[in-house]
Scaffold this motif. Structure first.
Motif, PDB file in Angstrom:
ATOM      1  N   GLY A  35       0.834  -1.196   0.000  1.00  0.00           N
ATOM      2  CA  GLY A  35       0.000   0.000   0.000  1.00  0.00           C
ATOM      3  C   GLY A  35       0.866   1.243   0.000  1.00  0.00           C
ATOM      4  N   PHE A  36       0.442   2.295  -0.746  1.00  0.00           N
ATOM      5  CA  PHE A  36       1.265   3.505  -0.848  1.00  0.00           C
ATOM      6  C   PHE A  36       0.387   4.716  -1.087  1.00  0.00           C
ATOM      7  N   ASP A  37       0.964   5.927  -0.896  1.00  0.00           N
ATOM      8  CA  ASP A  37       0.198   7.159  -1.048  1.00  0.00           C
ATOM      9  C   ASP A  37       0.449   7.796  -2.413  1.00  0.00           C
ATOM     10  N   ASP A  38      -0.086   9.012  -2.613  1.00  0.00           N
ATOM     11  CA  ASP A  38       0.001   9.670  -3.917  1.00  0.00           C
ATOM     12  C   ASP A  38       1.435  10.040  -4.301  1.00  0.00           C
ATOM     13  N   ASN A  39       2.312  10.175  -3.324  1.00  0.00           N
ATOM     14  CA  ASN A  39       3.706  10.516  -3.598  1.00  0.00           C
ATOM     15  C   ASN A  39       4.588   9.280  -3.820  1.00  0.00           C
ATOM     16  N   GLY A  40       3.986   8.103  -3.690  1.00  0.00           N
ATOM     17  CA  GLY A  40       4.750   6.873  -3.849  1.00  0.00           C
ATOM     18  C   GLY A  40       5.356   6.357  -2.564  1.00  0.00           C
ATOM     19  N   ARG A  41       5.049   7.036  -1.463  1.00  0.00           N
ATOM     20  CA  ARG A  41       5.562   6.619  -0.164  1.00  0.00           C
ATOM     21  C   ARG A  41       4.874   5.320   0.260  1.00  0.00           C
ATOM     22  N   ILE A  42       5.679   4.295   0.577  1.00  0.00           N
ATOM     23  CA  ILE A  42       5.117   3.010   0.964  1.00  0.00           C
ATOM     24  C   ILE A  42       4.548   3.100   2.377  1.00  0.00           C
ATOM     25  N   ARG A  43       3.259   2.770   2.487  1.00  0.00           N
ATOM     26  CA  ARG A  43       2.578   2.789   3.788  1.00  0.00           C
ATOM     27  C   ARG A  43       2.634   1.412   4.454  1.00  0.00           C
ATOM     28  N   GLN A  80       2.568   3.007 -11.860  1.00  0.00           N
ATOM     29  CA  GLN A  80       1.150   3.217 -11.590  1.00  0.00           C
ATOM     30  C   GLN A  80       0.834   4.681 -11.338  1.00  0.00           C
ATOM     31  N   LEU A  81       1.734   5.405 -10.697  1.00  0.00           N
ATOM     32  CA  LEU A  81       1.490   6.811 -10.377  1.00  0.00           C
ATOM     33  C   LEU A  81       2.006   7.758 -11.459  1.00  0.00           C
TER      34      LEU A  81
END
Length: 392
Positions: free
Chosen positions: A295-303, A379-380
């Protein structure tokens, strides 16, 4: 080191510092061809040459083994079988009785050594090996990670590597990806193949020349196999023509076989594997089949990062638990991951036992993580380098 020269001035040159040109102690010999490897050593009088007879089945019972024709061949002195092992018929460094020196009642992979011809010449040994007759009762082999999982064929359990709330963060992440990635086996392909030579000494002592990365292990394990004290075994390693992990545990089998031959015949014995036999008998880099969900956010940071690594370990444990442990602990690579759940399966298969290989599980881990980074970027619609930076 500070020296005072003839003029009375101080010479502050540091002896042995990084500016000093120091030649490798064998460099000139290596490039000139003067360096002696085991197969270059002068052959002692009465030397026997060994050649293996291998399993052609991945999983089977050995119904019968007929060596009579081989023994009758010209130049053959003896044929070694499991009955000739004085002590423990196991060269595994973990002592689990799962890596047989010479298979007897069963075979567990194609290429497993069943018997060894000892002859006056290597050609005679090779010819005699063709006359050995073996009857097998085939059983269904387990060859892949998926087959091992289905059959619940595992070596042992290994603790998962966890941190944070992976499941919760995965569910809450605005973006998610999942997938499977496989990394295959790899042969070490050292320039000098596996080789060992044994010289019998008095009182059942033995002197072994071995191309091994671990001479102390060879010494102690050969002692266990020969049922003699460790100080009765001398192991000499002048140099190796490459190893890359392939001669950590694997060399012990061949050192043990020459020791057995020397004990049985009272003559020196040399076992130099042909390249094709070397590749059949010895272990490879571990194959991994890994699944992941990230799972990750809009900036590509892995959550959140969840991964499960299935490892094709082969027929014996060898160093597989340590390989998987390192892979699990290196799945984060150079990135700061706050929520992870990394687990693995040590799959026992009817293939040659996988063993140490340069990187020791780390390359198999990095390929998963870097593939995840690239997929997030794709993907982003982001630059993969920027995704790497944001997760650093």
């Amino acid at each position: 080191m500070v020296e005072i020269n003839d003029t009375g001035r101080t010479d502050d040159r540091i002896v042995g510092d990084i500016r000093t040109r120091l030649a490798h102690d064998s460099a000139r010999k290596h490039v000139s061809g003067e360096a002696l490897y085991i197969d270059d050593l002068a052959e002692p009088a009465g030397l026997l040459h060994l050649h293996p007879v291998l399993s052609t089945r991945p999983r089977a019972r050995v119904v019968s083994l007929d060596i009579s024709a081989a023994i009758a061949c010209e130049g053959v002195v003896t044929v070694l079988t499991a009955d000739d092992v004085p002590g423990t018929n196991d060269f595994g460094h973990e002592g689990l009785d799962d890596d047989w020196i010479l298979a007897s009642e069963r075979v567990a992979y194609v290429g497993q050594v069943i018997c060894v011809i000892a002859a006056e010449t290597l050609d005679a040994a090779r010819m005699a090996a063709k006359t050995v007759r073996i009857d097998f009762a085939d059983e269904t082999p387990i060859l892949t990670v998926d087959q091992a999982v289905e059959a619940a064929s595992f070596l042992q359990d290994l603790p998962a590597v966890t941190k944070g709330d992976c499941a919760g963060e995965l569910a809450a992440a605005p973006h998610r990806i999942s997938g499977t990635i496989e990394s295959g086996a790899q042969d070490h392909f050292y320039l000098e193949g596996h080789i060992a030579m044994a010289l019998p000494k008095e009182d059942d002592d033995v002197h072994i020349y071995s191309s091994t990365q671990d001479p102390t292990a060879v010494q102690h394990l050969v002692a266990r196999i020969m049922d003699i004290p460790a100080n009765a075994v001398t192991v000499e390693v002048r140099r190796m023509g490459g190893a890359f992990g392939g001669k950590e545990t694997q060399a012990t089998q061949f050192a043990a076989i020459v020791a057995i031959a020397a004990r049985k015949t009272g003559r020196p014995a040399k076992f130099r594997l042909d390249r094709d036999d070397d590749m059949r008998i010895t272990g490879k880099r571990h194959e991994f089949a890994s699944t992941y969900e990230v799972g990750f956010d809009d900036n590509g940071r892995i959550r959140a990062f969840n991964a499960k690594m299935g490892v094709r370990c082969g027929n014996a444990e060898d160093q597989s638990p340590y390989i998987l442990a390192r892979a699990l602990n290196h799945l984060d690579n150079c990135y700061y991951l706050e929520h992870v759940d990394f687990s693995g399966l040590l799959c026992k298969t009817n293939t040659v036992s996988a063993c140490a290989f340069r990187g020791f599980g780390t390359p198999q881990a990095f390929v998963v993580t870097e593939r995840v980074i690239d997929r997030i970027a794709f993907q982003l619609g982001l630059d993969p380098l920027e995704v790497r930076k944001v997760n650093f």
